[in-house]
Design a protein around this motif. Structure first.
Motif, PDB file in Angstrom:
ATOM      1  N   CYS A  77      67.527  49.700  54.838  1.00 50.56           N
ATOM      2  CA  CYS A  77      66.823  49.133  53.690  1.00 50.56           C
ATOM      3  C   CYS A  77      66.940  47.604  53.674  1.00 50.56           C
ATOM      4  O   CYS A  77      67.323  47.005  52.676  1.00 50.56           O
ATOM      5  CB  CYS A  77      67.377  49.717  52.399  1.00 50.56           C
ATOM      6  N   PHE A  78      66.570  46.985  54.788  1.00 47.68           N
ATOM      7  CA  PHE A  78      66.739  45.539  54.868  1.00 47.68           C
ATOM      8  C   PHE A  78      65.852  44.842  53.837  1.00 47.68           C
ATOM      9  O   PHE A  78      64.657  45.112  53.736  1.00 47.68           O
ATOM     10  CB  PHE A  78      66.398  45.017  56.270  1.00 47.68           C
ATOM     11  N   SER A  79      66.474  43.919  53.073  1.00 50.31           N
ATOM     12  CA  SER A  79      65.731  43.212  52.021  1.00 50.31           C
ATOM     13  C   SER A  79      66.142  41.741  51.949  1.00 50.31           C
ATOM     14  O   SER A  79      65.990  41.114  50.910  1.00 50.31           O
ATOM     15  CB  SER A  79      65.961  43.884  50.666  1.00 50.31           C
ATOM     16  N   GLY A  80      66.664  41.229  53.063  1.00 59.43           N
ATOM     17  CA  GLY A  80      67.144  39.853  53.059  1.00 59.43           C
ATOM     18  C   GLY A  80      66.090  38.848  53.474  1.00 59.43           C
ATOM     19  O   GLY A  80      64.890  39.118  53.458  1.00 59.43           O
ATOM     20  N   THR A  81      66.569  37.671  53.849  1.00 61.19           N
ATOM     21  CA  THR A  81      65.689  36.587  54.275  1.00 61.19           C
ATOM     22  C   THR A  81      65.418  36.674  55.771  1.00 61.19           C
ATOM     23  O   THR A  81      66.028  37.481  56.485  1.00 61.19           O
ATOM     24  CB  THR A  81      66.347  35.225  53.976  1.00 61.19           C
ATOM     25  N   GLY A 111      66.046  48.475  59.098  1.00 62.02           N
ATOM     26  CA  GLY A 111      65.416  49.634  58.485  1.00 62.02           C
ATOM     27  C   GLY A 111      64.395  49.177  57.459  1.00 62.02           C
ATOM     28  O   GLY A 111      64.747  48.542  56.468  1.00 62.02           O
ATOM     29  N   ILE A 112      63.134  49.510  57.706  1.00 62.83           N
ATOM     30  CA  ILE A 112      62.040  49.040  56.847  1.00 62.83           C
ATOM     31  C   ILE A 112      61.452  50.228  56.083  1.00 62.83           C
ATOM     32  O   ILE A 112      61.004  51.215  56.680  1.00 62.83           O
ATOM     33  CB  ILE A 112      60.942  48.351  57.675  1.00 62.83           C
ATOM     34  N   GLY A 113      61.458  50.094  54.752  1.00 59.23           N
ATOM     35  CA  GLY A 113      60.938  51.159  53.899  1.00 59.23           C
ATOM     36  C   GLY A 113      60.022  50.616  52.822  1.00 59.23           C
ATOM     37  O   GLY A 113      59.290  49.643  53.037  1.00 59.23           O
TER      38      GLY A 113
END
Length: 255
Positions: free
Chosen positions: A156-160, A175-177
């Motif tokens: 669930c990557f959500s960084g910069t 991990g892209i969702g």
């Protein structure tokens, strides 16, 4: 077209009313590979039951989730170690650090994360990282543990963009969702600058449903909405997106 959901909590109580129908919807949508992260010992039997029901589709992980690191965390880590001696798993996960809810068990989360990284190396398994408001803290441990046998997925990557590159430098896929479909998700603004070879698909069902289902229960069939978004971002066909990301998942999990 084979789609791989690298992170889905199909044993969640949110699916108790329609689990089989929900899984069949995903299979009908092309999802044939489901990787199941562990949370703590109370969910272990549910995971095994899921695998028994769908032996060709379910691939289990073992681990202690950071938000479930409590006073009994050493006992829970012992459970992880015991299960690893009994049978095959495909990753140690999900593990990591979560400072969103509270920081009471921060030190214990650090210890549990490091211990489970070492178990992954011992068993030559990938790790699947949970990170919430803890990029610096996680990178600090990854830096101290980095080696050729440290690899896995930053779930669930959500960084910069910079954090994405740093995660990749530790042999992590991203991990892209559903977040990639959010207007305020931000990762869609730079993701196509990262080679597709570094990405895998996930839903994190029943959480983080993509647009147009945001705010509702997520399920694995909704991964097609993530595929659609990546096809737009990378200007590639949906078939190519699913082919490459499934190959990436095979490189991580070995199957």
């Amino acid at each position: 077209m084979t789609i791989t959901d690298t992170h889905t909590h199909l044993y969640s109580k949110d699916f108790d009313e329609d689990r089989n129908e929900m899984i069949q919807r995903a299979i009908d949508a092309g999802v044939s590979r489901f990787f199941i992260p562990a949370i703590d010992s109370t969910f272990t039997q549910d995971m095994y039951d899921l695998e028994t029901a769908y032996p060709k589709n379910m691939f289990l992980m073992m681990g202690l989730h950071p938000t479930h690191v409590k006073d009994n965390y050493l006992q829970e880590l012992q459970h992880v170690e015991e299960e690893l001696t009994k049978r095959k798993f495909f990753a140690i996960g999900e593990i990591g650090i979560d400072l969103y809810w509270d920081k009471i068990y921060f030190t214990q989360q650090q210890e549990a994360f490091r211990k489970q990284i070492q178990l992954a190396k011992q068993y030559k398994l990938p790790i699947v990282i949970h990170c919430r408001e803890a990029f610096d803290e996680i990178f600090e441990i990854l830096e101290s543990e980095k080696s050729a046998d440290l690899f896995g997925i930053f779930h669930c990557f959500s960084g910069t963009y910079e954090q994405a590159l740093q995660a990749i430098s530790y042999n992590m896929k991203l991990g892209i969702g559903g977040v990639v479909t959010f207007k305020n998700g931000k990762i869609d603004q730079f993701l196509n600058q990262i080679d597709l070879s570094h990405l895998v698909l996930e839903t994190d069902s029943p959480y983080l449903a993509p647009i147009p289902y945001r705010g509702k229960r997520n399920e694995s069939s909704y991964i097609v909405n993530v595929v659609d978004k990546l096809a737009l971002l990378y200007n590639l066909s949906k078939e190519e997106i699913t082919r490459i990301t499934t190959e990436n998942s095979k490189a991580v999990f070995g199957i």
